[in-house]
Design a protein around this motif. Structure first.
Motif, short mmCIF file in Angstrom:
data_model
loop_
_atom_site.label_atom_id
_atom_site.label_comp_id
_atom_site.label_asym_id
_atom_site.label_seq_id
_atom_site.Cartn_x
_atom_site.Cartn_y
_atom_site.Cartn_z
N ARG A 111 0.29 -13.34 64.41
CA ARG A 111 -0.69 -13.79 63.18
C ARG A 111 -0.33 -15.08 63.07
N GLN A 112 -1.34 -15.89 62.48
CA GLN A 112 -1.22 -17.43 62.22
C GLN A 112 -0.03 -17.67 61.30
N GLU A 113 0.47 -16.84 60.49
CA GLU A 113 1.37 -17.08 59.49
C GLU A 113 2.84 -16.88 59.99
N ARG A 116 3.86 -19.97 63.88
CA ARG A 116 4.66 -21.11 63.32
C ARG A 116 6.04 -20.80 63.36
N GLU A 148 -8.91 -18.82 68.22
CA GLU A 148 -8.00 -18.91 66.98
C GLU A 148 -6.72 -18.90 67.04
N THR A 149 -6.32 -17.70 67.74
CA THR A 149 -4.86 -17.36 67.93
C THR A 149 -4.13 -18.32 68.79
N LYS A 151 -5.50 -21.57 69.02
CA LYS A 151 -5.27 -22.94 68.52
C LYS A 151 -4.16 -22.86 67.49
N ALA A 152 -3.81 -21.73 67.03
CA ALA A 152 -2.78 -21.74 65.86
C ALA A 152 -1.24 -21.81 67.02
N SER A 155 -1.19 -25.47 67.79
CA SER A 155 -0.84 -26.46 66.78
C SER A 155 0.74 -26.27 66.31
#
Length: 215
Positions: A111-113, A116, A148-149, A151-152, A155
């Motif tokens: 998950r994006q959160e 990172r 999207e996953t 890209k996260a 990033s």
């Protein structure tokens, strides 16, 4: 990840290769040289420790430690159970830290959160256990922008590498190897490039100051 964001599995897992094949893959993917085996090495995300096992059995090196979350610790084989985000070794313990097709790829799809935080914590941990003047090599790191996953993931990775370089003076090199790129296949033919593959080399400067990643 949504149903439309399933990544195709076109390659066998590392356990499907023989120990010798794994060793040769490491040599090629991480651009290892005979001189590297004079160093104390940590293999992060080592699977069943095939790389270290083959190297020891063939008198290449007995200084390779293997870190894997799913393997039990064994002093005889230098296998240690643990995760990249909290490596159970002291600071500056290794001359060379490697991870082939594992860190940080294992976080792709988180998950994006979460992705990172995990990427930052793991790369800072790799830096922590590397000696000043030592090096980290991350093989077949996949960087894509289709989902999207992805890209996260890209990033978070680029942000962490930038912080290590700009704030802590690490020397970073990204080397592409197109033969390891990931594609979507139709009838066994590649029809769409999903992610480009890189070898990422991080050289730790002698004046690196240990710190936690910024929030």
């Amino acid at each position: 990840m949504t149903m439309n964001e399933k990544f195709p599995q076109n390659e066998p897992s590392i356990e499907d290769y023989t120990d010798e094949e794994v060793f040769q893959n490491y040599m090629e993917d991480l651009k290892l040289s005979p001189e590297d085996f004079d160093k104390k090495i940590l293999d992060v995300g080592s699977g069943s420790s095939q790389f270290a096992k083959w190297a020891k059995e063939h008198s290449v090196s007995s200084q390779i430690f293997s870190l894997e979350s799913k393997q039990e610790s064994q002093e005889k084989t230098k296998s240690v159970r643990g995760v990249a985000e909290a490596i159970p070794f002291q600071e500056e313990a290794f001359d060379l830290v490697i991870s082939n097709a594992s860190i940080p790829n294992v976080f792709l799809g988180e998950r994006q959160e979460i992705v990172r935080e995990k990427i930052k914590n793991s790369l800072f941990e790799l830096m922590r256990v590397t000696k000043p003047g030592g090096e980290i090599r991350l093989g077949r790191v996949l960087k894509g922008e289709i989902y999207e996953t992805q890209k996260a993931f890209v990033s978070a990775l680029d942000e962490t590498l930038h912080e290590l370089q700009q704030t802590y003076g690490a020397e970073i090199e990204e080397i592409p190897y197109p033969v390891a790129n990931t594609y979507e296949y139709v009838n066994h033919e590649p029809v769409k490039l999903l992610a480009k593959a890189y070898l990422i080399r991080i050289r730790k400067q002698a004046n690196f100051q240990h710190a936690k990643p910024t929030e």
